[in-house]
Write a protein that holds these residues in place. Structure first.
Motif, mmCIF file in Angstrom:
data_model
loop_
_atom_site.group_PDB
_atom_site.id
_atom_site.type_symbol
_atom_site.label_atom_id
_atom_site.label_comp_id
_atom_site.label_asym_id
_atom_site.label_seq_id
_atom_site.Cartn_x
_atom_site.Cartn_y
_atom_site.Cartn_z
ATOM 1 N N VAL A 174 1.027 -0.978 0.144
ATOM 2 C CA VAL A 174 0.348 -0.174 0.195
ATOM 3 C C VAL A 174 0.591 1.505 -0.076
ATOM 4 N N THR A 175 2.401 1.392 0.390
ATOM 5 C CA THR A 175 2.825 2.428 0.560
ATOM 6 C C THR A 175 3.266 3.069 -0.619
ATOM 7 N N LEU A 176 3.472 1.233 -1.544
ATOM 8 C CA LEU A 176 3.885 1.922 -3.467
ATOM 9 C C LEU A 176 3.128 2.774 -3.817
ATOM 10 N N ARG A 177 1.508 2.674 -3.179
ATOM 11 C CA ARG A 177 0.795 3.304 -4.656
ATOM 12 C C ARG A 177 0.082 4.567 -3.412
ATOM 13 N N ARG A 178 0.040 5.125 -2.104
ATOM 14 C CA ARG A 178 -0.489 6.012 -1.567
ATOM 15 C C ARG A 178 0.174 7.521 -2.441
ATOM 16 N N MET A 184 3.849 12.937 -9.438
ATOM 17 C CA MET A 184 5.208 12.846 -10.424
ATOM 18 C C MET A 184 6.051 12.536 -8.464
ATOM 19 N N VAL A 185 5.543 13.217 -7.375
ATOM 20 C CA VAL A 185 6.177 12.666 -6.590
ATOM 21 C C VAL A 185 6.224 11.352 -6.095
ATOM 22 N N LEU A 186 5.270 10.566 -6.474
ATOM 23 C CA LEU A 186 5.292 9.037 -6.445
ATOM 24 C C LEU A 186 6.392 8.492 -7.419
ATOM 25 N N ARG A 187 6.550 9.192 -8.578
ATOM 26 C CA ARG A 187 6.628 8.535 -9.552
ATOM 27 C C ARG A 187 8.554 8.377 -9.373
ATOM 28 N N ARG A 188 8.820 9.855 -8.652
ATOM 29 C CA ARG A 188 10.110 10.080 -8.881
ATOM 30 C C ARG A 188 10.901 8.873 -7.582
ATOM 31 N N GLN A 189 9.987 8.661 -6.540
ATOM 32 C CA GLN A 189 10.344 8.590 -5.638
ATOM 33 C C GLN A 189 9.832 6.729 -6.123
ATOM 34 N N LEU A 190 9.413 5.925 -6.440
ATOM 35 C CA LEU A 190 9.073 4.455 -6.897
ATOM 36 C C LEU A 190 10.900 4.269 -8.394
ATOM 37 N N GLU A 191 10.893 5.899 -8.598
ATOM 38 C CA GLU A 191 12.060 5.314 -9.120
ATOM 39 C C GLU A 191 13.806 4.905 -8.405
ATOM 40 N N HIS A 192 13.288 5.619 -8.054
ATOM 41 C CA HIS A 192 13.962 6.398 -6.733
ATOM 42 C C HIS A 192 14.637 4.722 -5.895
ATOM 43 N N MET A 193 13.034 4.182 -5.827
ATOM 44 C CA MET A 193 13.752 3.069 -4.848
ATOM 45 C C MET A 193 14.275 1.924 -5.600
ATOM 46 N N LEU A 194 13.700 1.896 -7.027
ATOM 47 C CA LEU A 194 14.386 1.032 -8.124
ATOM 48 C C LEU A 194 16.215 0.878 -8.604
ATOM 49 N N ILE A 274 6.881 -2.753 -7.851
ATOM 50 C CA ILE A 274 7.626 -1.750 -8.142
ATOM 51 C C ILE A 274 7.240 -0.846 -9.362
ATOM 52 N N GLU A 275 7.510 -1.791 -10.170
ATOM 53 C CA GLU A 275 7.389 -0.729 -11.626
ATOM 54 C C GLU A 275 6.013 -1.313 -12.136
ATOM 55 N N LYS A 276 5.166 -2.162 -11.573
ATOM 56 C CA LYS A 276 3.637 -2.073 -12.012
ATOM 57 C C LYS A 276 3.321 -1.227 -11.418
ATOM 58 N N ALA A 277 3.687 -0.926 -10.701
ATOM 59 C CA ALA A 277 2.800 1.162 -9.430
ATOM 60 C C ALA A 277 3.296 1.793 -10.203
ATOM 61 N N LEU A 278 4.348 1.582 -10.848
ATOM 62 C CA LEU A 278 5.198 3.372 -11.323
ATOM 63 C C LEU A 278 4.023 3.061 -12.592
ATOM 64 N N GLY A 279 4.111 1.721 -13.224
ATOM 65 C CA GLY A 279 3.296 2.170 -14.755
ATOM 66 C C GLY A 279 2.063 2.880 -14.488
ATOM 67 N N GLU A 280 1.374 2.416 -13.628
ATOM 68 C CA GLU A 280 1.022 2.811 -13.157
ATOM 69 C C GLU A 280 -0.377 3.873 -13.374
ATOM 70 N N LEU A 281 1.239 4.969 -13.001
ATOM 71 C CA LEU A 281 1.119 6.532 -12.379
ATOM 72 C C LEU A 281 0.766 7.223 -13.587
#
Length: 281
Positions: A174-178, A184-194, A274-281
């Motif tokens: 759930v933390t990957l989708r909030r 855009m903030v979340l997108r860059r966050q997920l990219e950083h985690m990868l 994580i990549e799936k969550a990123l692709g949904e943004l």
């Protein structure tokens, strides 16, 4: 007289053990200023700060920023005496609890980190951390907010250590989708985690939301282990949320984290999530 700005540093927290050092730096600033024949208004005008801010620093009520010490040292021709306290004041600017946590993280050889509400602080980007901290209530003042963000970013120095500690992260899905901040903030966050997940000493796993029965439902778990075999840990669910170092209590946290780690997705599948969550943004 210059109005100046209120950005020379941070207020000292009452009872903080760093206070005597801040007071010593303040006295040194006053000695250097008076030795140079410079008045408070003149120093404020030269450095672009308010007179009251200069007086606060000299009284030891305000922690000067490192760049303030640089500029004051140059203007007052202090021969490096003020500049010598840059590192002390850099550490002092962070809240006491953060300094203590950073010290422990700096000694750890292994870190077990489970987060269920938000992305773990060590994984956060600066803009995500700022957006997240803006949601806290009571709200931080702009100065307090920047202090907290700076402290959180400073803790990420663990990634630059050599040798680096072994880092195990388990994040609830759930933390990957909030969308903290915005998409855009979340997108860059997920990219950083990868990117972080590619580091050889980092293992990043995701706990699927569908995995309902696991011992992480009580809240975050953190266990830091040191080279001498000792450790410290904390959890939201027990011990009043306070850090513990008793071997029996640490075994409890180790057990819980071990089960969580086993029930989470393997690292490769976690990156797919994580990549799936990123692709949904």
């Amino acid at each position: 007289m210059s109005e100046g700005v209120d950005e020379a540093g941070w207020d000292v927290e009452p009872g903080d053990e760093i206070e005597p050092v801040v007071q010593a730096v303040g006295r040194l600033l006053r000695v250097c200023r008076e030795s140079a024949g410079v008045s408070v208004p003149e120093l404020a005008e030269a450095l672009g700060y308010g007179e009251d801010m200069i007086r606060k620093i000299e009284r030891g009520a305000r922690i000067p920023r490192p760049e303030f010490l640089d500029n004051a040292d140059t203007f007052l021709k202090a021969q490096g005496h003020l500049r010598a306290f840059r590192e002390d004041m850099r550490k002092a600017r962070y809240p006491k609890k953060v300094r203590e946590l950073a010290e422990l993280e700096g000694r750890a050889v292994e870190m077990l980190l489970y987060s269920n509400h938000n992305i773990h602080g060590l994984l956060q980007t600066e803009e995500y951390a700022r957006a997240l901290l803006r949601t806290w209530r009571p709200a931080y003042s702009p100065d307090q907010l920047e202090r907290m963000v700076g402290a959180r970013m400073a803790r990420k120095s663990v990634f630059d250590r050599s040798p680096a500690p072994e880092l195990s992260f388990v994040q609830e899905e759930v933390t990957l989708r909030r969308p903290v901040g915005d998409r855009m903030v979340l997108r860059r966050q997920l990219e950083h985690m990868l990117e972080v997940a590619q580091l050889p000493f980092v293992e990043l796993q995701v706990m699927p939301t569908s995995r309902a029965n696991h011992p992480g439902t009580a809240g975050l778990i953190e266990v830091l282990k040191f080279v001498d075999g000792t450790g410290v840990g904390r959890t939201d669910g027990d011990f009043s949320g306070r850090p513990v170092s008793n071997p029996r209590q640490l075994r409890v946290l180790d057990l819980r984290y071990g089960i969580i780690r086993a029930q989470a997705l393997p690292p490769e599948e976690s990156l797919d999530i994580i990549e799936k969550a990123l692709g949904e943004l």
